[in-house]
Motif scaffolding. Structure first.
Motif, PDB file in Angstrom:
ATOM      1  N   LYS A  52       0.759  -1.354   0.085  1.00  0.00           N
ATOM      2  CA  LYS A  52       0.236   0.126  -0.207  1.00  0.00           C
ATOM      3  C   LYS A  52       0.781   1.303   0.057  1.00  0.00           C
ATOM      4  CE  LYS A  52      -3.874  -2.281   2.632  1.00  0.00           C
ATOM      5  NZ  LYS A  52      -4.754  -2.092   3.847  1.00  0.00           N
ATOM      6  N   ILE A  53       0.656   2.373  -0.807  1.00  0.00           N
ATOM      7  CA  ILE A  53       1.514   3.495  -0.617  1.00  0.00           C
ATOM      8  C   ILE A  53       0.431   4.768  -0.184  1.00  0.00           C
ATOM      9  CG2 ILE A  53       2.570   4.726  -2.481  1.00  0.00           C
ATOM     10  CD1 ILE A  53       4.043   2.755  -2.010  1.00  0.00           C
ATOM     11  N   ILE A  54       0.516   5.278   0.303  1.00  0.00           N
ATOM     12  CA  ILE A  54      -0.096   6.500   0.522  1.00  0.00           C
ATOM     13  C   ILE A  54       0.842   7.895  -0.375  1.00  0.00           C
ATOM     14  CG2 ILE A  54       1.555   7.053   2.643  1.00  0.00           C
ATOM     15  CD1 ILE A  54      -1.647   8.350   4.149  1.00  0.00           C
ATOM     16  N   TYR A  79       4.674   6.705   0.194  1.00  0.00           N
ATOM     17  CA  TYR A  79       5.666   5.856   1.663  1.00  0.00           C
ATOM     18  C   TYR A  79       4.876   4.842   1.605  1.00  0.00           C
ATOM     19  CZ  TYR A  79       6.945  10.423   3.317  1.00  0.00           C
ATOM     20  OH  TYR A  79       7.726  11.617   3.629  1.00  0.00           O
ATOM     21  N   PRO A  80       5.369   3.827   1.630  1.00  0.00           N
ATOM     22  CA  PRO A  80       4.474   2.348   1.718  1.00  0.00           C
ATOM     23  C   PRO A  80       4.047   2.472   3.282  1.00  0.00           C
ATOM     24  CG  PRO A  80       6.959   2.008   2.076  1.00  0.00           C
ATOM     25  CD  PRO A  80       6.576   3.235   1.894  1.00  0.00           C
ATOM     26  N   ILE A  81       3.336   1.922   3.599  1.00  0.00           N
ATOM     27  CA  ILE A  81       2.487   1.473   4.743  1.00  0.00           C
ATOM     28  C   ILE A  81       2.260   0.336   4.516  1.00  0.00           C
ATOM     29  CG2 ILE A  81       2.145   4.207   5.039  1.00  0.00           C
ATOM     30  CD1 ILE A  81      -0.742   3.391   4.016  1.00  0.00           C
ATOM     31  N   LYS A  94       2.270   4.126   9.629  1.00  0.00           N
ATOM     32  CA  LYS A  94       2.747   2.903  10.373  1.00  0.00           C
ATOM     33  C   LYS A  94       3.759   2.241   9.407  1.00  0.00           C
ATOM     34  CE  LYS A  94       1.953  -0.047  13.445  1.00  0.00           C
ATOM     35  NZ  LYS A  94       2.091  -1.166  14.045  1.00  0.00           N
ATOM     36  N   LEU A  95       4.853   3.305   8.936  1.00  0.00           N
ATOM     37  CA  LEU A  95       5.657   2.716   7.367  1.00  0.00           C
ATOM     38  C   LEU A  95       6.211   1.340   7.575  1.00  0.00           C
ATOM     39  CD1 LEU A  95       7.755   5.810   7.521  1.00  0.00           C
ATOM     40  CD2 LEU A  95       5.086   5.486   6.494  1.00  0.00           C
ATOM     41  N   ILE A  96       6.321   0.357   6.219  1.00  0.00           N
ATOM     42  CA  ILE A  96       6.930  -0.779   6.159  1.00  0.00           C
ATOM     43  C   ILE A  96       8.100  -0.387   5.560  1.00  0.00           C
ATOM     44  CG2 ILE A  96       4.978  -2.071   6.306  1.00  0.00           C
ATOM     45  CD1 ILE A  96       5.410  -2.114   3.517  1.00  0.00           C
ATOM     46  N   SER A  97       9.565  -1.147   5.869  1.00  0.00           N
ATOM     47  CA  SER A  97      10.876  -1.573   4.566  1.00  0.00           C
ATOM     48  C   SER A  97      11.289  -2.493   4.427  1.00  0.00           C
ATOM     49  CB  SER A  97      11.931  -0.188   5.491  1.00  0.00           C
ATOM     50  OG  SER A  97      12.800  -0.705   6.728  1.00  0.00           O
ATOM     51  N   ASP A  99      13.639  -4.390   5.646  1.00  0.00           N
ATOM     52  CA  ASP A  99      14.093  -5.304   6.219  1.00  0.00           C
ATOM     53  C   ASP A  99      13.408  -4.931   7.880  1.00  0.00           C
ATOM     54  OD1 ASP A  99      13.589  -2.231   7.090  1.00  0.00           O
ATOM     55  OD2 ASP A  99      16.153  -2.228   7.581  1.00  0.00           O
ATOM     56  N   ASP A 100      11.785  -5.201   6.900  1.00  0.00           N
ATOM     57  CA  ASP A 100      11.086  -5.913   8.415  1.00  0.00           C
ATOM     58  C   ASP A 100      10.678  -4.737   9.607  1.00  0.00           C
ATOM     59  OD1 ASP A 100      10.111  -7.448   6.882  1.00  0.00           O
ATOM     60  OD2 ASP A 100      11.806  -8.862   7.448  1.00  0.00           O
ATOM     61  N   GLU A 101      11.633  -3.956   8.817  1.00  0.00           N
ATOM     62  CA  GLU A 101      11.466  -2.637  10.620  1.00  0.00           C
ATOM     63  C   GLU A 101       9.803  -1.653  10.389  1.00  0.00           C
ATOM     64  OE1 GLU A 101      14.775  -0.255  10.936  1.00  0.00           O
ATOM     65  OE2 GLU A 101      16.258  -1.378  11.273  1.00  0.00           O
ATOM     66  N   SER A 102       9.358  -1.324  11.157  1.00  0.00           N
ATOM     67  CA  SER A 102       7.728  -0.371  11.896  1.00  0.00           C
ATOM     68  C   SER A 102       8.220   0.680  11.894  1.00  0.00           C
ATOM     69  CB  SER A 102       6.915  -1.771  11.955  1.00  0.00           C
ATOM     70  OG  SER A 102       5.917  -0.604  11.960  1.00  0.00           O
ATOM     71  N   VAL A 103       8.192   2.046  11.124  1.00  0.00           N
ATOM     72  CA  VAL A 103       8.170   3.157  12.415  1.00  0.00           C
ATOM     73  C   VAL A 103       6.612   4.087  12.109  1.00  0.00           C
ATOM     74  CG1 VAL A 103       9.906   5.324  11.888  1.00  0.00           C
ATOM     75  CG2 VAL A 103      10.561   3.046  10.692  1.00  0.00           C
ATOM     76  N   GLU A 104       6.707   4.786  12.578  1.00  0.00           N
ATOM     77  CA  GLU A 104       5.147   5.778  13.286  1.00  0.00           C
ATOM     78  C   GLU A 104       5.815   6.500  12.052  1.00  0.00           C
ATOM     79  OE1 GLU A 104       3.748   5.082  15.916  1.00  0.00           O
ATOM     80  OE2 GLU A 104       2.229   3.242  15.868  1.00  0.00           O
ATOM     81  N   LYS A 105       4.626   7.986  11.584  1.00  0.00           N
ATOM     82  CA  LYS A 105       4.984   8.280  11.186  1.00  0.00           C
ATOM     83  C   LYS A 105       4.579   9.539  11.215  1.00  0.00           C
ATOM     84  CE  LYS A 105       7.134  12.297   7.144  1.00  0.00           C
ATOM     85  NZ  LYS A 105       8.690  12.052   7.886  1.00  0.00           N
ATOM     86  N   LEU A 106       4.320  10.638  11.599  1.00  0.00           N
ATOM     87  CA  LEU A 106       3.228  12.212  11.592  1.00  0.00           C
ATOM     88  C   LEU A 106       2.908  12.881  10.595  1.00  0.00           C
ATOM     89  CD1 LEU A 106       2.826  12.161  15.357  1.00  0.00           C
ATOM     90  CD2 LEU A 106       1.692  10.735  14.127  1.00  0.00           C
ATOM     91  N   ILE A 107       1.987  12.792   9.776  1.00  0.00           N
ATOM     92  CA  ILE A 107       1.185  14.079   8.715  1.00  0.00           C
ATOM     93  C   ILE A 107       0.101  15.090   9.274  1.00  0.00           C
ATOM     94  CG2 ILE A 107       0.795  14.446   6.436  1.00  0.00           C
ATOM     95  CD1 ILE A 107       3.809  13.060   7.051  1.00  0.00           C
TER      96      ILE A 107
END
Length: 348
Positions: A52-54, A79-81, A94-97, A99-107
């Motif tokens: 999913k891309i936002i 951003y891939p979410i 909740k972003l994905i990558s 390397d399987d890490e999950s990072v949150e980002k506020l917009i």
């Protein structure tokens, strides 16, 4: 041609490449100029990767007519979410990558036309499939490979035009007028013929500098010799025929005889050599780009993609170099097959 399947496939593939070169931006996901939208969170993903891309708006921008053919400036951050929700007046991603890490980002919700979450999901979130995967910068490889047809075909067209004009000019000059003029033309042809084509292209490219139009000139000025040799030989044969003697008796000018009587009768061999040169010019452009003196990044060139990614053949991501390599091989093979088929037909 009725039962010649390879010839049909060659024509269909060349037609497909020309169609994609003209209308690429109607089909590719990445609408930016040169399909250069990077997203390092999904770099080097395999073909068929889905996420999913936002799209976060950067500025108000309405596409104009030329954007549908040339691409536009970047107007979204993508951003891939894995999921999203609202927290107060913020959109929490909740972003994905890879390397399987999950990072949150506020917009800030103010960047959207409406702060309603359903409206954002419907208008700014999409399920995207990367048919050819992504490259080491997270760019959509399908978009860049399809856009690479434009680079290869435009190089081929311009280089063939330049080489054909030069070749026909020198071939006509030497073949029709003969004598000392022919001796000078043959000497020039032999000088260019004695220099390896790739070395000549490299020398001209370096002297003109790196760039797109420099590649046109460098390749076009390096592959005209074969055209000149064919045209010269055909004109020497043609000018001895009775119909040429007859039109000379009628008092027609040399220019009129050449343009209206000789060239139309030798156009077949010229077109066949042009098809061969088309294939050669595509290969030469790819070689120059591979060496770093052809088309320059971020312009998507098949040769530069291979150079950029050939080391990954041994590191588990062979598709990065193999996909553009296959498209390049098929296009060159198609032009060569058509050239060989019709050269046998008219017995050059």
């Amino acid at each position: 041609m009725k039962n010649n399947m390879p010839l049909r496939l060659s024509i269909i593939y060349i037609g497909f490449c020309f169609f994609m070169a003209l209308f690429t931006y109607f089909f590719i996901p990445d609408k930016t100029t040169h399909a250069n939208s990077m997203n390092l969170r999904i770099q080097s993903e395999k073909p068929g990767f889905k996420t999913k891309i936002i799209k976060i708006p950067l500025k108000d921008y309405k596409r104009n007519f030329f954007d549908f053919f040339m691409g536009s400036e970047k107007i979204y951050n993508e951003y891939p979410i894995s999921e999203l929700n609202t927290v107060g007046n913020k959109l929490n991603l909740k972003l994905i990558s890879n390397d399987d890490e999950s990072v949150e980002k506020l917009i800030d919700l103010n960047v959207f036309e409406s702060p309603d979450l359903n409206y954002i999901v419907d208008n700014y979130v999409e399920e995207r499939t990367y048919l050819f995967g992504t490259d080491i910068y997270g760019r959509d490889l399908f978009s860049r490979v399809m856009l690479g047809t434009r680079v290869s075909l435009s190089i081929g067209i311009m280089a063939v035009l330049i080489s054909t004009i030069l070749g026909v000019f020198f071939g006509v000059l030497g073949g029709y007028f003969g004598g000392y003029i022919d001796m000078v033309v043959v000497w020039i042809i032999n000088v260019f013929w004695s220099i390896p084509t790739l070395l000549l292209v490299i020398a001209i490219s370096i002297s003109l500098g790196k760039g797109f139009w420099q590649v046109y000139i460098a390749i076009g000025c390096s592959i005209w010799v074969e055209v000149a040799r064919i045209v010269r030989g055909k004109i020497i044969s043609e000018k001895a025929k009775d119909y040429i003697v007859a039109v000379k008796v009628l008092g027609l000018s040399n220019l009129r005889i050449i343009i209206y009587h000789i060239l139309p009768n030798i156009i077949g061999p010229i077109l066949i050599i042009a098809a061969t040169n088309f294939a050669s010019s595509i290969l030469l452009e790819s070689g120059l780009s591979f060496l770093g003196i052809g088309t320059q990044p971020p312009m998507p060139s098949w040769g530069y993609m291979i150079k950029e990614n050939y080391q990954y053949i041994l590191l588990g991501n062979a598709y990065l170099a193999l996909i553009p390599g296959i498209f390049l091989m098929l296009l060159v093979t198609s032009f060569m097959y058509i050239s060989n088929y019709y050269s046998e037909k008219i017995k050059i």
